[in-house]
Design a protein around this motif. Structure first.
Motif, PDB file in Angstrom:
ATOM      1  N   THR A  61       0.829  -1.214   0.000  1.00  0.00           N
ATOM      2  CA  THR A  61       0.000   0.000   0.000  1.00  0.00           C
ATOM      3  C   THR A  61       0.864   1.264   0.000  1.00  0.00           C
ATOM      4  OG1 THR A  61      -1.621  -1.244   1.299  1.00  0.00           O
ATOM      5  CG2 THR A  61      -1.930   1.131   1.156  1.00  0.00           C
ATOM      6  N   SER A  97     -11.246  -4.078  -7.234  1.00  0.00           N
ATOM      7  CA  SER A  97      -9.879  -4.264  -6.740  1.00  0.00           C
ATOM      8  C   SER A  97      -9.916  -4.279  -5.221  1.00  0.00           C
ATOM      9  CB  SER A  97      -8.954  -3.147  -7.232  1.00  0.00           C
ATOM     10  OG  SER A  97      -7.604  -3.417  -6.854  1.00  0.00           O
ATOM     11  N   ALA A 121      -6.754  -1.304  -1.067  1.00  0.00           N
ATOM     12  CA  ALA A 121      -5.482  -0.568  -1.062  1.00  0.00           C
ATOM     13  C   ALA A 121      -5.266   0.233  -2.343  1.00  0.00           C
ATOM     14  CB  ALA A 121      -4.318  -1.536  -0.860  1.00  0.00           C
ATOM     15  N   MET A 134      -4.670  -3.144 -12.375  1.00  0.00           N
ATOM     16  CA  MET A 134      -4.328  -4.163 -11.381  1.00  0.00           C
ATOM     17  C   MET A 134      -4.493  -5.540 -12.042  1.00  0.00           C
ATOM     18  SD  MET A 134      -5.220  -6.457  -8.857  1.00  0.00           S
ATOM     19  CE  MET A 134      -6.944  -6.382  -8.354  1.00  0.00           C
ATOM     20  N   GLU A 165      -0.519  -8.642  -6.800  1.00  0.00           N
ATOM     21  CA  GLU A 165      -0.918 -10.055  -6.846  1.00  0.00           C
ATOM     22  C   GLU A 165      -0.191 -10.819  -7.939  1.00  0.00           C
ATOM     23  OE1 GLU A 165      -5.206  -9.908  -7.184  1.00  0.00           O
ATOM     24  OE2 GLU A 165      -5.401  -8.867  -5.251  1.00  0.00           O
TER      25      GLU A 165
HETATM   26  C1  PLP Z   1      -2.254  -7.074  -1.331  1.00  0.00           C
HETATM   27  C2  PLP Z   1      -2.656  -5.998  -2.231  1.00  0.00           C
HETATM   28  C3  PLP Z   1      -2.203  -4.674  -2.079  1.00  0.00           C
HETATM   29  C4  PLP Z   1      -1.469  -4.111  -0.902  1.00  0.00           C
HETATM   30  O1  PLP Z   1      -0.572  -4.853  -0.315  1.00  0.00           O
HETATM   31  P1  PLP Z   1      -0.140  -4.723   1.241  1.00  0.00           P
HETATM   32  O2  PLP Z   1       1.260  -5.227   1.160  1.00  0.00           O
HETATM   33  O3  PLP Z   1      -1.053  -5.635   1.971  1.00  0.00           O
HETATM   34  O4  PLP Z   1      -0.226  -3.317   1.656  1.00  0.00           O
HETATM   35  C5  PLP Z   1      -2.561  -3.738  -3.041  1.00  0.00           C
HETATM   36  N1  PLP Z   1      -3.315  -4.059  -4.076  1.00  0.00           N
HETATM   37  C6  PLP Z   1      -3.788  -5.303  -4.253  1.00  0.00           C
HETATM   38  C7  PLP Z   1      -4.629  -5.578  -5.457  1.00  0.00           C
HETATM   39  C8  PLP Z   1      -3.500  -6.312  -3.345  1.00  0.00           C
HETATM   40  O5  PLP Z   1      -3.994  -7.531  -3.537  1.00  0.00           O
END
Ligand code: PLP
Length: 390
Positions: free
Chosen positions: A74, A98, A101, A160, A189
């Protein structure tokens, strides 16, 4: 009822007797050695050789010229947006479907997320919907792109790669070039996913990875910013490490910045995990084949598969219910979870969160349809190891 039974049977065939979590970390490499070395040497905190090593090895693995590791995905997104110029009052285009974050990082920069529809064949940001929306509201002036309805500058697009499935980045890059707007890829991801042999997160101006405990590799908590631009990489490193001027003893800081560092202890875990990424992806792809076989004669559901020309890391395995079965989603979730299989729905759409209700939004027909029909299945790569009667 028959569908619920058939799904339970397919899960049992693929996974063996329950329970199975949605996604668990897997430590089968040199994790203990590397972490122990940090403790033995005292280098557990904000600097250390594993931090530099993980940055080098992530760059080598993904093909990005530079990688900057950070405290989580994030804050990685926040800083990536910031260094490519997203500022207070700007708008940033993000997929409505999505994890929270993606939109929160935009807000952390003081910008406003503008939500767009998804494509059914990628589960990611819809290229046709983006084109339509930009024709509707986009206007080029003063060397930038503006939203004629809100008057705000549209500073960036954040695609994403949902559950590890790459979206069509070349098509997106064409649009971004013709409208003069930056791309920051949320690749949280998609470590291990490729499009035409190129790694996700290396198409945009910057890309961001996450190493949270539920992702394909983990550092406990952590993330990385990828970029081919040395100046942006330098700036990202600087902003995430308190903007301190290098000096043997003086504490001179040039601006208000962040402590978004990844500790050496976490980086050590990451180095060991990254050594296993190809093995994890290979096992996840075996799991996909097993699910595909088990679900092939279950009518009413389809296992989501990668498109031609891409390699998905299959981070989360995804079942799509037929539209006329969507009303059974929650009964299926309840029955499978009761049986010990951790299945999950996809996220609620971001504009449905109360605090994003007033954000600008395109039509969201496909995203809503997908959100009503997606069920994620237990996806840990180690599920192929044991149990399996196949
Ligand atoms: C896991 C995730 C994040 C953020 O990751 P963190 O390390 O948990 O802050 C952002 N975007 C997506 C789509 C995610 O799956």
């Amino acid at each position: 009822m028959d569908l619920i039974k058939a799904i339970d049977r397919a899960l049992r065939t693929t996974l063996g007797p329950a329970p199975a979590a949605l996604h668990e970390p897997r430590f089968v490499g040199r994790e203990w050695d590397y972490v122990k070395e940090c403790i033995d040497t005292g280098w557990v905190s904000s600097v250390g050789s594993y931090v530099d090593r993980l940055e080098r090895e992530l760059a080598a693995y993904t093909g990005a010229w530079h990688a900057v590791v950070v405290a989580n995905g994030t804050v990685g997104l926040q800083v990536a947006l910031e260094v490519c110029g997203v500022a207070q009052g700007d708008e940033v285009l993000v997929p409505a479907l999505s994890f929270i974050a993606t939109a929160n990082a935009v807000r952390h920069c003081g910008a406003i997320p503008h939500f767009l529809d998804s494509d059914a064949d990628t589960l990611g940001l819809s290229i046709p919907a983006l084109k339509v929306r930009l024709q509707e509201v986009g206007v080029r002036k003063d060397g930038g792109l503006f939203n004629r309805e809100t008057g705000r500058r549209i500073a960036a697009i954040v695609p994403m790669h949902t559950f590890g499935h790459p979206i069509d980045m070349p098509a997106l890059m064409e649009i971004s070039a013709s409208y003069g707007v930056e791309i920051v890829e949320d690749g949280a991801e998609s470590l291990g996913s490729m499009l035409n042999g190129r790694h996700c997160g290396t198409f945009g101006r910057l890309g961001v990875l996450s190493f949270n405990g539920n992702k394909i590799i983990t550092t406990g908590g952590g993330g990385a910013i990828l970029t081919n631009d040395p100046e942006l990489a330098r700036r990202a490193k600087y902003l995430t490490t308190t903007a301190k001027r290098p000096h043997r003893w003086a504490f001179v800081h040039d601006e208000v910045a962040y402590n978004f560092r990844m500790p050496n202890l976490n980086a050590a875990l990451g180095c060991a995990q990254l050594e296993k990424i190809e093995a994890f992806v290979a096992d996840k792809r075996i799991l996909t084949e097993r699910y595909a076989k088990a679900f092939s004669d279950v009518s009413g559901v389809t296992l989501f598969r990668e498109r031609k020309g891409v390699r998905s890391n299959y981070w989360l395995q995804t079942l799509l219910l037929d539209r006329d079965k969507a009303h059974l989603r929650d009964s299926i979730l309840a029955a499978t979870n009761d049986a010990g299989y951790a299945t999950r729905p996809v996220w609620d759409l971001l504009p449905d969160q109360v605090f994003y209700r007033d954000s600008p939004c395109g039509t969201l027909d496909v995203a809503r349809d997908l959100a009503s029909r997606i069920i994620n299945l237990p996806s840990s790569s180690q599920l192929v190891e044991c149990k399996t009667p196949v």
